[in-house]
Design a protein around this motif. Sequence first.
Motif, PDB file in Angstrom:
ATOM      1  N   ARG A  11       0.830  -1.216   0.000  1.00  0.00           N
ATOM      2  CA  ARG A  11       0.000   0.000   0.000  1.00  0.00           C
ATOM      3  C   ARG A  11       0.862   1.263   0.000  1.00  0.00           C
ATOM      4  O   ARG A  11       0.560   2.233  -0.707  1.00  0.00           O
ATOM      5  CB  ARG A  11      -0.932   0.005   1.215  1.00  0.00           C
ATOM      6  N   LYS A  15       0.794   3.942  -3.015  1.00  0.00           N
ATOM      7  CA  LYS A  15       0.416   5.323  -2.693  1.00  0.00           C
ATOM      8  C   LYS A  15       1.435   6.292  -3.309  1.00  0.00           C
ATOM      9  O   LYS A  15       1.057   7.309  -3.902  1.00  0.00           O
ATOM     10  CB  LYS A  15       0.384   5.486  -1.167  1.00  0.00           C
ATOM     11  N   GLU A  16       2.706   5.941  -3.165  1.00  0.00           N
ATOM     12  CA  GLU A  16       3.778   6.785  -3.709  1.00  0.00           C
ATOM     13  C   GLU A  16       3.670   6.861  -5.242  1.00  0.00           C
ATOM     14  O   GLU A  16       3.751   7.936  -5.832  1.00  0.00           O
ATOM     15  CB  GLU A  16       5.135   6.214  -3.259  1.00  0.00           C
ATOM     16  N   LYS A  18       1.029   6.386  -7.084  1.00  0.00           N
ATOM     17  CA  LYS A  18      -0.185   7.134  -7.467  1.00  0.00           C
ATOM     18  C   LYS A  18       0.042   8.635  -7.302  1.00  0.00           C
ATOM     19  O   LYS A  18      -0.434   9.437  -8.109  1.00  0.00           O
ATOM     20  CB  LYS A  18      -1.381   6.665  -6.640  1.00  0.00           C
ATOM     21  N   ARG A  19       0.786   8.976  -6.252  1.00  0.00           N
ATOM     22  CA  ARG A  19       1.094  10.390  -6.018  1.00  0.00           C
ATOM     23  C   ARG A  19       1.869  10.964  -7.207  1.00  0.00           C
ATOM     24  O   ARG A  19       1.695  12.105  -7.608  1.00  0.00           O
ATOM     25  CB  ARG A  19       1.930  10.519  -4.731  1.00  0.00           C
TER      26      ARG A  19
END
Length: 281
Positions: A11, A15-16, A18-19
């Motif tokens: 996760r 998240k990284e 997607k950022r």
Amino acid sequence: METAATIKEVRAQIKEWKRQGLSIGLVPTMGYLHEGHGSLMKRAREECDRVVVSIFVNPLQFGINEDFDRYPRDLQADAVLCRAEGVDLIFHPEAEEMYQEGFCSFVDMDGLTGELCGKSRPNHFRGVCTVVSKLFHIVTPDKAFFGQKDAQQLAVIRRMARDLDMDVEIVGCPIIREEDGLAKSSRNTYLNPEERRAALILSQTIRLGRQMVEEGMTDAKALVAAMKENIAREPLAKIDYVEAVSMDTIEKVDRIEGAVLVAMAVYIGKTRLIDNFIAQA
Ligand code: AMP
């Protein structure tokens, strides 16, 4: 290439990415990887910015008398193949990570699972849908890649994603075969040399079926009967099923019209192998 054994690590990485606005492709596998899996990774590599491969022998999709315990595993060799295909992240959880104590929520399907493998492997697709659904929640991929080798699985996953509004594009990829025609499978390692030779009856019968359709055969029963007759000529082969079904609903059809999935499962000794083709008439 990163490797992660926990959902938390995956996760954080996702998240990284997607950022950074990167797209993510997921290739779910049970490991003991071969060129069939490799072809899915290649496709994912072409279509997505980051590629995640999950390696998990999912206990939930095996029946009690099936080969869960002896299913081949070799994480080191798998990592070599993944690296060569440019994979960014391997997710290889233990069963306890995926199924915490008290786990009791499942994704199940009323349709599409009554024929073919669903008939001879009750609860198999419940296990598949549950684990794939979990992987989709963990990885949140833009696209997920599955092989036509497991044609019913591909149809089931497509339907699950549609029915449950999963925001992921399901990409189906063609069957990769050995030079002599045998569909590549982790389970081929179970075969002794005599069985390996006998296993050619599957791809040979697929070729026969395909040729019959090309020559104008439209009677599904007659097609299936001819294919069964051909398999029966191999003494080491025992038919589980040969069926012609609708690609969409996986219900038996009488006629080869539109896109029909012609699929088989055959035991060679104790090893159950599958193969299929799509008849376009
Ligand atoms: P498995 O590790 O057997 O669960 O397979 C993982 C994924 O690889 C599934 O989507 C399979 O359909 C796909 N796959 C397995 N064997 C092949 C093959 N010979 N050609 C194409 N895809 C395959």
